[in-house]
Design a protein around this motif. Structure first.
Motif, PDB file in Angstrom:
ATOM      1  N   ARG A  44       6.372   0.171  -5.035  1.00  0.00           N
ATOM      2  CA  ARG A  44       5.961   0.823  -3.582  1.00  0.00           C
ATOM      3  C   ARG A  44       6.545   1.984  -4.543  1.00  0.00           C
ATOM      4  O   ARG A  44       6.057   2.852  -5.852  1.00  0.00           O
ATOM      5  CB  ARG A  44       7.606   0.684  -3.631  1.00  0.00           C
ATOM      6  N   ALA A  70       2.426   7.065  -6.841  1.00  0.00           N
ATOM      7  CA  ALA A  70       2.392   5.219  -6.945  1.00  0.00           C
ATOM      8  C   ALA A  70       0.707   5.305  -8.265  1.00  0.00           C
ATOM      9  O   ALA A  70       0.007   6.292  -7.746  1.00  0.00           O
ATOM     10  CB  ALA A  70       2.089   4.960  -4.981  1.00  0.00           C
ATOM     11  N   TYR A 122       1.848   2.250   2.239  1.00  0.00           N
ATOM     12  CA  TYR A 122       2.179   1.392   1.761  1.00  0.00           C
ATOM     13  C   TYR A 122       3.385   1.023   3.214  1.00  0.00           C
ATOM     14  O   TYR A 122       3.873   0.235   2.724  1.00  0.00           O
ATOM     15  CB  TYR A 122       2.899   2.025   0.837  1.00  0.00           C
ATOM     16  N   ALA A 125       9.072   5.215   4.127  1.00  0.00           N
ATOM     17  CA  ALA A 125      10.116   5.087   3.611  1.00  0.00           C
ATOM     18  C   ALA A 125      10.894   6.344   3.916  1.00  0.00           C
ATOM     19  O   ALA A 125      10.567   6.858   4.265  1.00  0.00           O
ATOM     20  CB  ALA A 125       9.255   5.771   1.680  1.00  0.00           C
ATOM     21  N   ALA A 224      10.466   0.982   1.946  1.00  0.00           N
ATOM     22  CA  ALA A 224       8.577   1.670   1.456  1.00  0.00           C
ATOM     23  C   ALA A 224       8.727   2.634   0.899  1.00  0.00           C
ATOM     24  O   ALA A 224       6.979   3.582   0.541  1.00  0.00           O
ATOM     25  CB  ALA A 224       7.277   1.173   2.650  1.00  0.00           C
ATOM     26  N   GLY A 225       9.408   2.855  -0.407  1.00  0.00           N
ATOM     27  CA  GLY A 225       9.637   3.922  -1.241  1.00  0.00           C
ATOM     28  C   GLY A 225      10.619   3.699  -1.511  1.00  0.00           C
ATOM     29  O   GLY A 225      11.668   2.894  -1.447  1.00  0.00           O
ATOM     30  N   TRP A 226      10.502   4.739  -3.007  1.00  0.00           N
ATOM     31  CA  TRP A 226      11.986   4.288  -4.029  1.00  0.00           C
ATOM     32  C   TRP A 226      12.302   6.092  -4.565  1.00  0.00           C
ATOM     33  O   TRP A 226      11.282   6.657  -4.366  1.00  0.00           O
ATOM     34  CB  TRP A 226      12.873   3.785  -5.242  1.00  0.00           C
TER      35      TRP A 226
END
Length: 250
Positions: A44, A70, A122, A125, A224-226
């Motif tokens: 992610r 990413a 991706y 988020a 879809a991310g952090w």
């Protein structure tokens, strides 16, 4: 809390909080100081985002930045807060994209919720934070070179921590010294070792909602991310200015 020496620069303007927060978060990644959510390294994207609301004398501004990276560079980046898009998107490094927003007004007032949405190939988020409330800073009138600088302020509603950014402009040479610090307390002491020239200190304290940089802070971006999303506020009561005298050297 006592903050050690700052860094000396020649002809460098005051750092913005957005730059400090974005740099701190972007360099942190998954480490002993930053707790990453389970599966953070599953491919992610990493997201570092900040909104900075500033109300100065006769001027209001909003500055926003979203950095996304990413292992494979995202094909596109569409970032928004409460539906307000970030129009400027540029490459940032080999594996990152950055989107920015600048407005000559306070877009989100204290107490309002800022809901971040970051769309890439991706997925989407999301994160949210409340704009902190106003507060007042107390600073000494003057100090002597070799003395520490003690600052304190009233508590800000919805603030998780406070960021101090200041510049000392020298009176005898064309140089500046940057001072910056983050604390969960409502007071900070800048050590004498960080105040290395006589001159004028002009600075600002900002109340920040969101994860504290380092120190085991967990990210607040999900989907879809952090990563990390912060919202900061400061008005005229958060600014301070004083003189550093060098009586012994005169």
């Amino acid at each position: 809390m006592t903050i050690p020496a700052g860094s000396r620069r020649r002809g460098v303007p005051e750092w913005s909080l957005a730059a400090v927060v974005a740099l701190t978060a972007a360099l942190a990644g998954c480490s002993d100081d930053v707790v990453c959510p389970e599966g953070a390294e599953d491919g992610r994207p990493y997201v570092s985002a900040a909104i900075v609301e500033t109300r100065a004398a006769g001027e209001e501004t909003t500055f926003g930045t979203v950095f996304c990276s990413a292992d494979t560079l995202p094909v596109f980046l569409i970032a928004s807060v409460n539906g307000r898009g970030f129009p400027n998107v540029v490459p940032d490094g080999a594996l990152g994209l950055r989107a920015t927003l600048e407005d000559g007004a306070i877009t989100w007032q204290p107490g309002s919720v800022c809901s971040l949405e970051v769309a890439t190939d991706y997925g989407i988020a999301r994160a949210a934070a409340v704009v902190p409330g106003s507060f007042a800073v107390s600073a000494p009138g003057d100090i002597e070179l070799g003395e520490a600088l003690a600052l304190s302020w009233t508590a800000s509603t919805s603030a998780d921590y406070y960021a101090v950014v200041a510049t000392i402009t020298g009176t005898r040479a064309a140089e500046t010294v940057q001072i910056y610090a983050s604390t969960r307390d409502t007071a900070v002491t800048i050590a004498a070792s960080g105040i290395t020239i006589a001159g004028t200190i002009a600075g600002r304290v900002r109340a920040v909602a969101g994860p504290f940089p380092g120190g085991g802070a967990a990210g607040n971006v999900s989907g879809a991310g952090w990563g990390f999303f912060t919202v900061a506020f400061s008005d005229t009561a958060g600014a301070f200015e004083l003189t550093v005298n060098d009586t012994a050297g005169e």
